[in-house]
Design an enzyme around this catalytic site. Structure first.
Site, PDB file in Angstrom:
ATOM      1  N   ASN A 263      35.537  41.570  24.401  1.00  0.00           N
ATOM      2  CA  ASN A 263      35.177  42.316  23.190  1.00  0.00           C
ATOM      3  C   ASN A 263      33.653  42.395  23.028  1.00  0.00           C
ATOM      4  OD1 ASN A 263      38.032  41.956  22.439  1.00  0.00           O
ATOM      5  ND2 ASN A 263      37.377  39.842  22.140  1.00  0.00           N
ATOM      6  N   GLU A 296      33.452  38.080  32.013  1.00  0.00           N
ATOM      7  CA  GLU A 296      33.477  38.730  30.691  1.00  0.00           C
ATOM      8  C   GLU A 296      32.084  39.245  30.333  1.00  0.00           C
ATOM      9  OE1 GLU A 296      36.399  39.290  29.940  1.00  0.00           O
ATOM     10  OE2 GLU A 296      37.323  37.690  31.110  1.00  0.00           O
ATOM     11  N   HIS A 299      31.343  42.474  32.079  1.00  0.00           N
ATOM     12  CA  HIS A 299      32.049  43.606  31.476  1.00  0.00           C
ATOM     13  C   HIS A 299      31.181  44.336  30.445  1.00  0.00           C
ATOM     14  CE1 HIS A 299      36.096  44.004  32.942  1.00  0.00           C
ATOM     15  NE2 HIS A 299      36.528  42.829  32.547  1.00  0.00           N
TER      16      HIS A 299
HETATM   17  N1  B3K Z   1      40.196  42.643  30.048  1.00  0.00           N
HETATM   18  C1  B3K Z   1      40.912  41.427  29.781  1.00  0.00           C
HETATM   19  C2  B3K Z   1      42.367  41.514  30.108  1.00  0.00           C
HETATM   20  C3  B3K Z   1      43.217  42.060  29.022  1.00  0.00           C
HETATM   21  C4  B3K Z   1      44.677  41.917  29.369  1.00  0.00           C
HETATM   22  C5  B3K Z   1      45.539  42.662  28.426  1.00  0.00           C
HETATM   23  N2  B3K Z   1      46.966  42.455  28.702  1.00  0.00           N
HETATM   24  C6  B3K Z   1      40.326  40.265  30.494  1.00  0.00           C
HETATM   25  C7  B3K Z   1      39.499  40.589  31.665  1.00  0.00           C
HETATM   26  O1  B3K Z   1      39.938  41.108  32.656  1.00  0.00           O
HETATM   27  O2  B3K Z   1      38.315  40.351  31.594  1.00  0.00           O
HETATM   28 ZN    ZN Z   2      38.138  41.831  33.385  1.00  0.00          ZN
END
Ligand code: B3K
Ligand code: ZN
Length: 887
Positions: A263, A296, A299
Site C-alpha cells: 500500500n 514491498e 513496489h
Molecule cells: N501484492 C501483494 C499480494 C497481494 C495478494 C492478494 N491476494 C504482495 C506482494 O506481492 O508484494
Molecule cells: Zn509483490
C-alpha cells in the site's frame, strides 16, 4: 461462478478523480462515508455507472447532494441517467470488521483495525470502481476511540489530527498526493508503538521511516528497519529510483493472508516478515525479512507509480518486483559465491513450486487469459517465472541496457496503468541493437505460452577439425488449453570445460576472428540450432545454462564422469551445484525406477568429501551442494509417482551420506563453528551455521542408526545452550529428523520456552508436521496437533504451520495407502473455506499433481477432490481449484 477473460478488457465508463473517505471505526459496525468526484470517460459510449460492493449495508446515495434512484444487482450499485458534466457522488455504507474472517477488506486483528485491498478488497469497504486502471487522489479521515486505537494511519501525509467527543475519541486526516488504484488503499487503527529513523536520501530529500508493532515487539524491529534503509539506498544506486514520500510506514499484523502488502506509503506486513531477534528468528527468517521488506519497498515504483491496467497484467508488477528483490539480496550478499548461493536458492524455489504448477491442472501463462477468482493467480508462475522472464531480458540486453530500459519505462509510463507489452517494449526500445529487440514478438511468447520448455543438447567433437558442434533443440509440453507451442527465445549461457585440467576454454564460433572470452550467451530461437566452436584440442565438457539462464529443463547427455568434472572444476557455481544434484538424482531415480536399492558409490563419495573440505568454497554453498534433492523435485522427474517409494529411497541415501562421510561431518561440525561473539545474520556466519546444522543432522542420523547416544546427547545440549534460534532449531531438527528419543523432551522444552512467541510456536507446529515420516507416526502426530490448545484455523500463519507443512512439505506423511491424508486435506479445505476462502484455495492446491500418482493414491485422491467439489456452497476460490483439478 463467472469467468473473467483478458480479451474482454474494456476501459472504464467513468473516471473517479478524487475520493474523500471518512471512517467512524467500530469493530461491530463501522460507518464509511465516501465522497467521490466522478466524470465520464469520453472515449466510451454513455452507459450506467456500476460500482462494485461486497458484504456492505448501503444507507445513502447522493448525486451532487441530491437523492437519486439506484439499484443494487450482482454485487454492484447501478446508477443511470447521470449528469454529463463531472459530478459528486456520496455513498454511505456500514460494514462489520470483527466478522470479517476472510481478512480481505477492513478487519480486526488483536483488537486493532487493518485492511487488505489487493486484489478486490476495497469493494468490501465501500462501493467503488474496484479495478486498477481507475486511479484517484485519496483524502482519508479516521475517527475512533482514543484509548483503544491510539494510532490512526492511512496512505500519504498526516495533515490534521485532534480530539472528538470531549476527548474520548480522536481523529486523523491523511492525504496521499499520488493518484492510486483502490487496491493500494490502506488504513490502520490500533494500539501500536513504532521504531523510527530519519534518513536523507542520495537526492538530498529527508524522509521519516517508521516500523509499527505491538508494545512488546519493539526489540524485534531493528532488522526490518535496517532492511528498509538498505532498500531505499539500493533502488537509488541501482536504478536511480528515489523515495517519493516524506513518510514511509511499515505496520506488522499477526493475521494476514500472505507475506506483506505494498500500500502506498503504508505497507502492511505479516509479523513473520517484520519481527526478528536472534532468540526467536532463524537466519532464514532474517533473509526473508530483508527480501520482503525490499520487495514491498520496490513496489513503490514497480507497481505503485506505474501500475497494472488489469489483473491479467499482474506479472508486470510482481515478476518485475521479484526480480528486483532477488537482485537486491544478491547485491547485499556481496561476493560472487554468496550471490550464487542466493541464485541457487531462487532456482530451487522455482523448481519446487513453479515447475510442478506448470505441469499440472493450474498451469497458466505468466500473463493468464482467464480466471474465476483473481486471488488464485498470485502464483509461482506470475511471481517467480515472471521474474525469470525479466531476468532473461536483462541477460539479452546486459545489465546497463536493462537499467536504460527501466529508465525509459518510467519516462513513458509514470502515473499510468499499463501492460506487460508496454514493459517489454520499453526494454527493447532502449536497446534497439539487442537480440531482444530483434525478436521481441517471439520473446513475448514467454508471457502467453504456459509450460516449462525442454532444451535438448548434444555435442559432437571432431578431432581432425578441432571443432565442437553443439546441437540445441527445444520443445514444450502441452498445457490446459494450449496443445501446441511455438518456439521460445531462450538465452543459453555456456562455457566449455577442459576434460583433463578443468580449464575454462576460449569460445570462438566458426566464422569469428577471435575467441569471445570463456563464457557467452547463445540465443536459441528455432526448434533446432547448431553452434560450432573451433580451436579445441580435445573434446570439452559443456557447461550449459550457466546461472540457470532460462526457466527450462535441460536435457543433455552428460555422463557421471562428465558431471564429476563439472562438480570439481566448473567456474560457474550454479552448474557446479547442479552437477552434484544430478549425480545424486541419477542414483535416486535409478533406484526408484529399479529395485529400490540405492547405492552411494566411491567416486561420488570422494567428490562430495572434496567439496566439504574445499579450501575456498563458501560454507553456504557447501551446505546446498551436500543437501539431497527434495522428494517433490524427485517426483517431478517421474511419469508415475509412488511417494512412499521415493521417501524410502531418499532416506536410505541420506543415511548413507551420513555414514560414509561420518568423519568429515565431525570435522565440519568443529571447523565451521561460529566464534562466540554475538549473533549476526550476515551471509557468511549464516552459511557456517547452516553447514554446522547440516553436519549435526547427519551425525545424529548416523548415531541413532547404530544406537550411539553421543551425538544426540550433544545435540540436546546444544539445543539447551543455544544463544540463537538458528542453532536451537537446528539442534532440535537434528533430533527430530533422526527420530532420536531426545526429540520428545526437546519439543516439550521448546514449547515451554516459547509459549508466548506466536511465530516460534508456528515453527514448533511446522517442525513436527514436516518431520521425515516413519511408520505413520508423523501423520498421527499432525492429526493430533489439530486439537492442541494453541492450534487455530483462524490465524493463517498457524493454519499454514500445520496444514501446509503436512500437505505440501511432507509427501510421505501425506500420501498414505489408507487415504487418511486426503481425508485430512478435504476436511481442512471445507472447514477453512467457510472462514477464509483465499487460504482454503491455497491449501486446496496440495492435490494439483494427483494425476501423476500411482495407485492406490490416485483413485483415493480423486475421490477426496470430488468430495470437496460436491459441496454446493463452495467459494469461487476453492471451486476454481477443484474444478481445474478434476477437469
Ligand atoms: N501484492 C501483494 C499480494 C497481494 C495478494 C492478494 N491476494 C504482495 C506482494 O506481492 O508484494
Ligand atoms: Zn509483490
Amino acid at each position: 461462478a463467472a469467468v473473467t477473460r483478458r480479451e474482454d478488457y474494456a476501459p472504464p465508463a467513468y473516471w473517479i478523480k478524487t475520493v474523500d473517505l471518512t471512517f467512524d471505526l467500530d469493530p461491530a459496525k463501522t460507518l464509511v462515508f465516501n465522497r467521490m468526484q466522478i466524470e465520464r470517460n469520453e472515449q466510451v459510449p454513455v452507459q450506467a455507472l456500476r460500482l462494485d460492493g461486497e458484504d456492505l449495508n448501503l444507507t445513502r446515495v447522493l448525486v451532487n447532494g441530491e437523492s437519486v434512484s439506484f439499484r443494487v444487482e450482482n454485487h454492484q450499485l447501478v446508477l443511470e441517467n447521470l449528469p454529463a458534466e463531472p459530478f459528486t457522488l456520496e455513498v454511505r455504507t456500514t460494514c462489520a470488521p470483527e466478522k470479517n474472517t476472510q481478512l480481505s477488506g477492513l478487519y480486526t486483528s488483536s483488537g486493532g483495525f487493518f485492511t487488505q485491498c489487493e486484489a478486490q478488497g476495497f469493494r468490501r469497504i465501500t462501493y467503488f470502481l474496484d479495478r486498477p486502471d481507475v486511479m484517484a487522489v485519496y483524502t482519508v479521515t479516521l475517527k475512533a476511540d482514543k484509548a483503544r486505537f491510539p494510532v490512526l494511519l492511512s496512505n500519504g501525509n498526516l495533515i490534521e489530527q485532534g480530539e472528538l467527543d470531549g476527548g474520548h475519541k480522536h481523529y486523523a486526516k491523511w492525504s496521499d498526493p499520488f493518484p492510486k488504484p483502490s487496491y493500494l488503499f490502506a488504513l490502520v487503527a490500533a494500539k501500536l508503538v513504532c521504531r523510527e529513523q530519519k534518513i536523507r536520501s542520495r537526492s538530498g530529500r529527508d524522509h521519516l521511516l517508521q516500523v509499527y508493532v505491538r508494545a512488546g515487539d519493539l526489540d524485534k524491529t531493528e532488522h526490518a528497519m535496517r532492511s528498509l534503509i538498505a532498500s531505499v539506498a539500493w533502488d537509488e544506486a541501482r536504478f536511480g529510483l528515489s523515495l517519493d514520500l516524506d513518510r514511509f510506514m511499515i505496520v506488522a499484523v499477526s493475521d494476514f493472508n500472505m507475506g506483506a502488502m505494498e500500500n502506498k506509503g503504508l505497507n502492511i506486513f505479516n509479523t513473520k516478515y517484520v519481527l526478528a531477534n536472534p532468540a526467536t528468528a532463524t537466519d532464514t527468517d532474517f533473509f526473508g525479512i530483508e527480501s520482503v521488506v525490499g520487495h514491498e519497498y520496490f513496489h513503490n515504483w514497480t507497481g505503485n507509480r506505474v501500475t497494472c491496467r488489469d489483473w491479467f497484467q499482474l506479472s508486470l508488477k510482481e515478476g518485475l518486483t521479484v526480480f528486483r528483490d532477488q537482485e537486491f539480496s544478491q547485491d547485499l550478499a556481496g561476493s560472487p559465491s554468496a550471490r550464487a548461493v542466493k541464485r541457487i536458492d531462487d532456482v530451487r524455489t522455482l523448481r519446487q513450486h513453479q515447475f510442478p504448477e506448470d505441469a499440472g491442472p493450474m498451469a497458466h501463462p505468466v500473463r493468464p487469459d482467464s480466471y474465476m477468482a483473481i486471488d488464485n493467480f498470485y502464483t509461482a508462475t506470475v511471481y517467480d517465472k515472471g521474474a525469470e522472464v525479466v531476468r532473461m531480458m536483462q541477460t539479452l540486453v546486459g545489465r546497463e541496457g536493462f537499467a536504460r530500459g527501466m529508465t525509459l519505462y518510467f519516462e513513458r509510463h509514470d502515473g499510468q496503468a499499463v501492460t506487460c507489452d508496454d514493459f517489454a517494449q520499453a526494454i527493447a526500445d532502449a536497446n534497439p541493437d539487442s537480440a531482444l529487440a530483434r525478436q521481441l514478438d517471439q520473446f513475448k511468447r514467454w508471457y502467453s505460452q504456459a509450460g516449462t520448455p525442454r532444451v535438448h543438447a548434444r555435442g559432437y567433437y571432431n578431432a581432425e577439425m578441432r571443432t565442437y558442434r553443439l546441437e540445441l533443440s527445444q520443445s514444450c509440453p502441452p498445457t490446459p488449453g494450449q496443445p501446441d507451442k511455438a518456439p521460445f527465445v531462450i538465452p543459453v549461457a555456456l562455457g566449455l570445460v577442459g576434460r583433463d585440467d578443468g580449464r575454462a576454454l576460449p569460445l570462438q564460433l566458426v566464422g569469428e576472428n577471435a575467441a569471445a572470452g570463456t563464457e557467452r550467451v547463445l540465443v536459441l530461437s528455432e526448434t533446432t540450432q547448431h553452434f560450432e566452436f573451433v580451436g579445441l584440442d580435445a573434446e570439452p565438457v559443456p557447461s550449459l545454462l550457466r546461472g540457470f539462464s532460462a526457466p527450462v529443463v535441460l536435457e543433455d547427455t552428460l555422463s557421471d564422469a562428465e558431471l564429476l568434472i563439472l562438480l570439481a572444476h566448473d567456474h560457474d557455481p550454479f552448474n557446479r551445484w547442479e552437477a552434484g544434484q544430478r549425480l545424486a538424482l541419477n542414483r535416486l531415480l535409478a533406484a526408484v525406477k529399479g529395485d529400490g536399492q540405492v547405492h552411494l558409490d566411491a567416486p561420488v563419495i570422494d567428490a562430495l568429501r572434496a567439496v566439504l573440505h574445499h579450501p575456498t568454497l563458501d560454507a553456504a554453498f557447501k551446505e546446498l551442494l551436500l543437501t539431497l534433492p527434495g522428494e517433490s523435485y524427485i517426483a517431478e522427474q517421474l511419469e508415475e509417482v509412488d511417494p512412499q517409494r521415493i521417501h524410502a529411497v531418499r532416506e536410505s541415501l541420506r543415511l548413507q551420506l551420513a555414514q560414509a562421510l561420518h568423519a568429515d561431518w565431525e570435522w565440519a561440525f568443529d571447523h565451521y563453528q561460529v566464534a562466540n561473539e554475538g549473533y549476526s545474520p550476515d551471509a557468511a556466519s549464516a552459511g557456517r551455521r547452516g553447514l554446522v546444522n547440516l553436519a549435526l543432522g547427519n551425525l545424529c542420523l548416523a548415531a541413532v542408526e547404530r544406537q550411539s547416544p553421543l551425538w544426540p546427547g550433544k545435540a540436546y545440549q546444544r539445543f539447551k545452550d543455544a544463544d540463537n534460534m538458528t542453532d536451537r532449531l537446528g539442534a532440535l531438527s537434528a533430533l527430530v529428523g533422526a527420530h532420536s528419543e531426545l526429540a520428545e523432551p526437546a519439543l516439550e522444552r521448546f514449547h515451554a520456552l516459547f509459549k508466548d512467541e506466536a511465530l516460534v510456536i508456528d515453527k514448533w507446529f511446522a517442525l513436527q508436521a514436516s518431520a521425515p515420516e516413519k511408520d505413520g507416526k508423523v501423520f498421527a502426530r499432525a492429526r493430533q496437533l489439530l486439537s492442541h490448545p494453541d492450534f487455530s484455523l483462524r490465524n493463517p500463519n498457524r493454519a499454514r504451520s500445520l496444514i501446509t507443512a503436512l500437505c505440501f512439505s511432507n509427501p510421505a506423511a501425506f500420501h498414505r495407502r489408507d487415504a487418511a491424508g486426503y481425508v485430512f486435506w478435504a476436511d481442512r479445505v471445507l472447514e477453512l473455506d467457510a472462514i477464509n476462502p483465499q487460504l482454503a484455495a491455497r491449501v486446496a492446491r496440495a492435490m494439483d499433481r494427483w494425476r501423476q500418482l500411482a495407485e492406490p493414491y490416485r483413485s483415493a485422491a480423486r475421490e477426496a477432490i470430488a468430495r470437496v467439489a460436491a459441496r454446493a456452497e463452495l467459494s469461487d476460490d476453492v471451486r476454481e481449484i477443484v474444478t481445474r483439478a478434476l477437469g
